[in-house]
Enzyme design. Sequence first.
Site: not given
Length: 304
Positions: A56, A117, A147
């Site tokens: 995010k 990620h 988020s």
Amino acid sequence: MDLKSEMENLEDKSIEYSKLVELEGIPLLSGLVENWNLISGFQARPDDLLLCTYPKAGTTWIQEIVDMVQHRGDAQKCARAPINERSPYIELFLPKPIPSGFELALAMPSPRTLKSHFPVQLLPTSFWEQNCKIIYVARNIKDCAVSYFYFNRMLKMIQALEKWEDFLENFIAGKVGYGSWFDHVRGWWEAKDHHPILYLFYEDIKENPAREIQKVAEFLNIELSESVLDQIVQHTMFENMKDNPMANYSNMPSLFMDQTVSPFMRKGTVGNWKEHFTVAQSEQLDEICIQQLGNSGLKFRTEL
């Protein structure tokens, strides 16, 4: 039966929740951990480009920006496939028949653009050995936390915390997917001193997209004219990305992502955290940031 039909068939079934399982102290989805031998042995190629972020932090944004830069602003070429196929998420394993990001990456011809990620310590070693170029985007912790909170609620694969204060506590403690935000942004910040890494800030891209997109182009040794640069800026504006079916994950079955709970692309702003944090929560986090990042040289802006 084609993949689309099979995915529609999945819609009628309930999906088992994935658990977060620790790997080397980092909480990760169980599907990833079960396939760790595959992932850790991933074979990077010298001309691979890796796009990496903490969740995010503008991942889909940088994916679309990079694709547009690589195709010199040709939006039609960037509409050739959904974003998750154009730059596969190498450690994502979803229930069959959906192909894993790992499989999509293996099948891709070079040069590949890939997404991850991972914190630095979990990145497959072949990326370092092949000296692959990496673009990292960091986002301020407050907007990132908000988020992530909404994303977890719409992601059907995990049992989400419904209360903001409970989620925030877990987030600060690193008890969320991919672990500590502090360790992640700092780990990649330090890695840039030893590897070809372009480290960008979400807030900078928001403030002056043309300037930051130009940095991406220069990093990739691509020359862009003023008019092409402007096309890329327009194409990758939040409002346009949100309406772009090749970027907004509307191709994903609601079995995995229920965008009626919260859209995948929700606000795309800097400062939305002010609508969620109490003064006490904000001050507490400011203190923790000073402790965790104090001597790193990392500076984040929480408003523009």
